[in-house]
Design an enzyme around this catalytic site. Structure first.
Site, PDB file in Angstrom:
ATOM      1  N   SER A 111     -15.102 -48.436  29.532  1.00  0.00           N
ATOM      2  CA  SER A 111     -13.878 -48.980  28.954  1.00  0.00           C
ATOM      3  C   SER A 111     -13.632 -50.329  29.605  1.00  0.00           C
ATOM      4  O   SER A 111     -14.155 -50.595  30.705  1.00  0.00           O
ATOM      5  CB  SER A 111     -12.697 -48.048  29.251  1.00  0.00           C
ATOM      6  OG  SER A 111     -11.451 -48.659  29.002  1.00  0.00           O
TER       7      SER A 111
ATOM      8  N   TYR B  58      -7.218 -42.666  35.122  1.00  0.00           N
ATOM      9  CA  TYR B  58      -8.248 -43.005  34.134  1.00  0.00           C
ATOM     10  C   TYR B  58      -9.078 -44.199  34.600  1.00  0.00           C
ATOM     11  O   TYR B  58     -10.317 -44.164  34.589  1.00  0.00           O
ATOM     12  CB  TYR B  58      -7.581 -43.302  32.794  1.00  0.00           C
ATOM     13  CG  TYR B  58      -8.541 -43.735  31.708  1.00  0.00           C
ATOM     14  CD1 TYR B  58      -9.343 -42.796  31.066  1.00  0.00           C
ATOM     15  CD2 TYR B  58      -8.635 -45.066  31.324  1.00  0.00           C
ATOM     16  CE1 TYR B  58     -10.231 -43.185  30.074  1.00  0.00           C
ATOM     17  CE2 TYR B  58      -9.508 -45.469  30.328  1.00  0.00           C
ATOM     18  CZ  TYR B  58     -10.308 -44.518  29.707  1.00  0.00           C
ATOM     19  OH  TYR B  58     -11.189 -44.914  28.728  1.00  0.00           O
TER      20      TYR B  58
END
Length: 272
Positions: free
Chosen positions: A132, A145
């Site tokens: 990501s 995360y």
């Protein structure tokens, strides 16, 4: 049609499902895995070989890789895609949620990559991992995360030169906002989360409003899948792939930010 075999994790929805469909169209013998076979309907429609794989369960990982070796005799590529989102700040997040983020998003990647490496060495194959922009840029209310995605990027960047000595290519894919079920899977009741955020409530509300705007112009999972397929076939092998102009600019800001002021100046605006 190719005789190459690719195994993809986390294919029930979103990017994983799109990658499975794209791999099938490209002629790969595609093993599409997911934790719960109850959600296998959409990926079965791609024509892929659908198998159960829970990346947090070492026995599940070992059994799946052994089955691929027995049935296909080879593995040419692993696409690590399985992941979970976690929204919240450290003072309020249960430690169990933080540990789960690491188990799925980091240790699951490590476990699956470790199990696949002997097969990939034999085929001179590839490991492509969907991380990501959150693996390069820390973002508000995404401590758990982003920590996991930073860990994945560090792991893969360290593995890359070592794997190359035995003929295995390593790449990471860095999407920005993507229109998938991933956000919904965070299972966050937004009004409840804001009301429970105490002194962080104004910052959380500002962040959610900003993020909703970002997802209104997000790219599609199919667009990300195209980049994954490019990473599987690129020569020379490219380690880091962003999936959009936004992602390229965002990651570039962080990688060039020696004192941290660029990212801090950018993300602090998201919570005000």
């Amino acid at each position: 049609m190719t005789d190459k075999v690719v195994l993809i994790t986390g294919t029930s929805t979103g990017i994983g499902l799109a990658v499975a469909a794209a791999a099938m169209r490209a002629g790969y013998r595609t093993v599409a895995t997911l934790r719960s076979m109850d959600k296998a309907g959409p990926v079965r429609e791609t024509g892929a070989d659908v198998r159960q794989l829970d990346v947090t369960d070492p026995n599940s990982v070992a059994d799946c890789l052994a089955g691929v070796a027995a049935d296909y005799g080879r593995l040419d590529a692993l696409v690590n895609n399985a992941g979970v989102s976690v929204l919240g700040t450290v003072e309020h997040l249960p430690m169990a949620d933080i540990r789960r983020a690491m188990e799925v998003n980091f240790f699951g990647v490590v476990e699956t990559t470790k199990a696949a490496m002997p097969l990939l060495r034999a085929s001179k194959g590839r490991v492509v991992t969907v991380t990501s922009v959150g693996g390069a840029v820390g973002q508000p209310f995404n401590e758990a995360y982003c920590a996991a995605k930073f860990a994945v990027e560090g792991f893969m960047q360290s593995l890359e030169p070592v794997a190359a000595t035995v003929g295995v290519g390593v790449s990471v894919i860095e999407p920005g906002a993507v229109i998938t079920e991933f956000v919904n899977n965070a299972r966050v009741d937004i009004p409840t989360a804001i009301s429970a955020a105490g002194p962080y409530a104004p910052a959380l509300e500002a962040y959610i409003n900003r993020t909703r705007g970002a997802y209104s112009t997000a790219q599609t999972a199919d667009q990300v899948a195209e980049v994954v397929l490019s990473a599987l076939t690129a020569y020379p092998i490219v380690f880091r792939w962003q999936t959009s102009d936004f992602a390229r600019a965002f990651v570039a800001d962080s990688l060039s930010d020696l004192d941290g002021s660029i990212v801090a100046g950018l993300t602090s605006k998201w919570v005000r």
